[in-house]
Design a protein around this motif. Structure first.
Motif, PDB file in Angstrom:
ATOM      1  N   SER A 102       0.826  -1.210   0.000  1.00  0.00           N
ATOM      2  CA  SER A 102       0.000   0.000   0.000  1.00  0.00           C
ATOM      3  C   SER A 102       0.861   1.262   0.000  1.00  0.00           C
ATOM      4  CB  SER A 102      -0.977   0.011   1.185  1.00  0.00           C
ATOM      5  OG  SER A 102      -0.288   0.073   2.398  1.00  0.00           O
ATOM      6  N   LEU A 105       1.974   1.642  -3.627  1.00  0.00           N
ATOM      7  CA  LEU A 105       0.909   2.007  -4.569  1.00  0.00           C
ATOM      8  C   LEU A 105       0.322   3.388  -4.310  1.00  0.00           C
ATOM      9  CD1 LEU A 105      -1.052  -1.350  -4.918  1.00  0.00           C
ATOM     10  CD2 LEU A 105       0.544  -0.337  -6.539  1.00  0.00           C
ATOM     11  N   THR A 133       7.238  -1.374 -12.843  1.00  0.00           N
ATOM     12  CA  THR A 133       7.143  -1.306 -11.387  1.00  0.00           C
ATOM     13  C   THR A 133       8.488  -1.101 -10.711  1.00  0.00           C
ATOM     14  OG1 THR A 133       7.294  -3.708 -11.164  1.00  0.00           O
ATOM     15  CG2 THR A 133       5.082  -2.763 -11.326  1.00  0.00           C
ATOM     16  N   TYR A 152       4.438  -5.322 -14.348  1.00  0.00           N
ATOM     17  CA  TYR A 152       3.193  -5.992 -13.967  1.00  0.00           C
ATOM     18  C   TYR A 152       2.333  -6.072 -15.216  1.00  0.00           C
ATOM     19  CZ  TYR A 152      -1.421  -6.774 -11.979  1.00  0.00           C
ATOM     20  OH  TYR A 152      -2.663  -7.281 -11.712  1.00  0.00           O
ATOM     21  N   PRO A 154      -1.309  -6.821 -16.301  1.00  0.00           N
ATOM     22  CA  PRO A 154      -2.673  -7.059 -15.814  1.00  0.00           C
ATOM     23  C   PRO A 154      -3.450  -7.963 -16.769  1.00  0.00           C
ATOM     24  CG  PRO A 154      -2.486  -4.862 -16.754  1.00  0.00           C
ATOM     25  CD  PRO A 154      -1.124  -5.481 -16.835  1.00  0.00           C
ATOM     26  N   ASN A 158     -10.193  -7.888 -16.013  1.00  0.00           N
ATOM     27  CA  ASN A 158     -10.022  -7.571 -14.605  1.00  0.00           C
ATOM     28  C   ASN A 158      -8.547  -7.304 -14.310  1.00  0.00           C
ATOM     29  OD1 ASN A 158      -9.999  -7.403 -11.850  1.00  0.00           O
ATOM     30  ND2 ASN A 158     -10.542  -9.523 -11.473  1.00  0.00           N
ATOM     31  N   PRO A 159      -8.129  -6.038 -14.292  1.00  0.00           N
ATOM     32  CA  PRO A 159      -6.708  -5.727 -14.123  1.00  0.00           C
ATOM     33  C   PRO A 159      -6.183  -5.900 -12.700  1.00  0.00           C
ATOM     34  CG  PRO A 159      -7.952  -3.711 -14.279  1.00  0.00           C
ATOM     35  CD  PRO A 159      -8.931  -4.843 -14.484  1.00  0.00           C
ATOM     36  N   THR A 160      -7.056  -6.307 -11.755  1.00  0.00           N
ATOM     37  CA  THR A 160      -6.570  -6.488 -10.386  1.00  0.00           C
ATOM     38  C   THR A 160      -5.789  -7.784 -10.227  1.00  0.00           C
ATOM     39  OG1 THR A 160      -8.661  -7.500  -9.717  1.00  0.00           O
ATOM     40  CG2 THR A 160      -8.414  -5.119  -9.365  1.00  0.00           C
ATOM     41  N   SER A 161      -5.911  -8.686 -11.192  1.00  0.00           N
ATOM     42  CA  SER A 161      -5.053  -9.870 -11.175  1.00  0.00           C
ATOM     43  C   SER A 161      -4.118  -9.776 -12.368  1.00  0.00           C
ATOM     44  CB  SER A 161      -5.885 -11.155 -11.240  1.00  0.00           C
ATOM     45  OG  SER A 161      -6.516 -11.258 -12.491  1.00  0.00           O
ATOM     46  N   LEU A 183      -4.934   1.516 -18.899  1.00  0.00           N
ATOM     47  CA  LEU A 183      -5.884   0.675 -18.153  1.00  0.00           C
ATOM     48  C   LEU A 183      -7.223   0.575 -18.883  1.00  0.00           C
ATOM     49  CD1 LEU A 183      -5.260   1.537 -14.407  1.00  0.00           C
ATOM     50  CD2 LEU A 183      -5.155  -0.716 -15.459  1.00  0.00           C
ATOM     51  N   VAL A 187      -8.862  -2.909 -19.945  1.00  0.00           N
ATOM     52  CA  VAL A 187     -10.175  -3.311 -19.432  1.00  0.00           C
ATOM     53  C   VAL A 187     -11.182  -3.493 -20.558  1.00  0.00           C
ATOM     54  CG1 VAL A 187     -12.131  -2.532 -18.027  1.00  0.00           C
ATOM     55  CG2 VAL A 187      -9.815  -2.350 -17.140  1.00  0.00           C
TER      56      VAL A 187
END
Length: 195
Positions: A102, A105, A133, A152, A154, A158-161, A183, A187
């Motif tokens: 956190s 980010l 990153t 990273y 994505p 779903n870009p959270t995974s 993004l 998406v």
């Protein structure tokens, strides 16, 4: 008739999904009203619930926490609290990991997801968008020959995974595209192309 039906779907589906997500977020944040004594809740005071009041309370709590901890005394309390959490066996590793991610980010000085790049993935003849990153660290860098970067990748939609990769810097192309535009492109599965 099919054309009108598809046009209707293209208008209503994004609206329905947006409303569903907002409803989920607001109802989840409304759970913070459970912290308020029952006699001060809207149902007891006015005879009905007020949707979104918990959201306002949550935002207020987060803001006040930031305000109170952004001074010498608040900073000292946070450090003592973190020392306490670091002494609890399972909690220390979990809290430490979450805090590190956190901080990276959400920190304004952090460099996570600051640059969109084009990389060869999943094989040499195809390309995908990823986010820079940093650079490999620790013992990992001792086993890599040449200059490498960490990215990273994505998943869509779903870009959270996604996947964390270390690639030779020569294989990574920096894009003249904002992270937000990249993004949206990911998406939308390539439908909403950046300008």
């Amino acid at each position: 008739m099919r054309k009108y039906f598809i046009t209707g779907l293209l208008i209503l589906v994004p609206l329905a999904i947006t409303a569903w997500v907002l409803n989920l977020v607001i109802s989840t944040m409304d759970q913070s009203l459970l912290l308020v004594p029952e006699r001060f809740r809207p149902l007891a005071l006015f005879g009905f619930d007020i949707p979104g009041l918990g959201t306002i309370l949550t935002v207020l709590i987060v803001f006040l926490t930031g305000l109170l901890t952004n001074n010498l005394v608040g900073n000292y309390i946070v450090r003592m609290w973190e020392k306490l959490l670091n002494r609890i066996p399972v909690v220390s590793s979990l809290y430490g990991s979450v805090k590190q991610v956190s901080d990276t980010l959400f920190s304004s000085s952090g460099n996570a997801f600051r640059k969109a790049v084009l990389i060869p993935y999943p094989h040499q003849d195809s390309r995908t968008i990823a986010f820079l990153t940093g650079v490999p660290g620790g013992d990992v860098k001792n086993h890599l020959e040449g200059e490498y970067v960490s990215v990273y990748v994505p998943t869509t939609p779903n870009p959270t995974s996604g996947f964390f990769l270390m690639l030779a810097k020569k294989d990574v192309i920096e894009l003249d595209m904002s992270v937000d535009a990249a993004l949206k492109y990911i998406v939308s599965m390539g439908v909403v192309a950046p300008d």
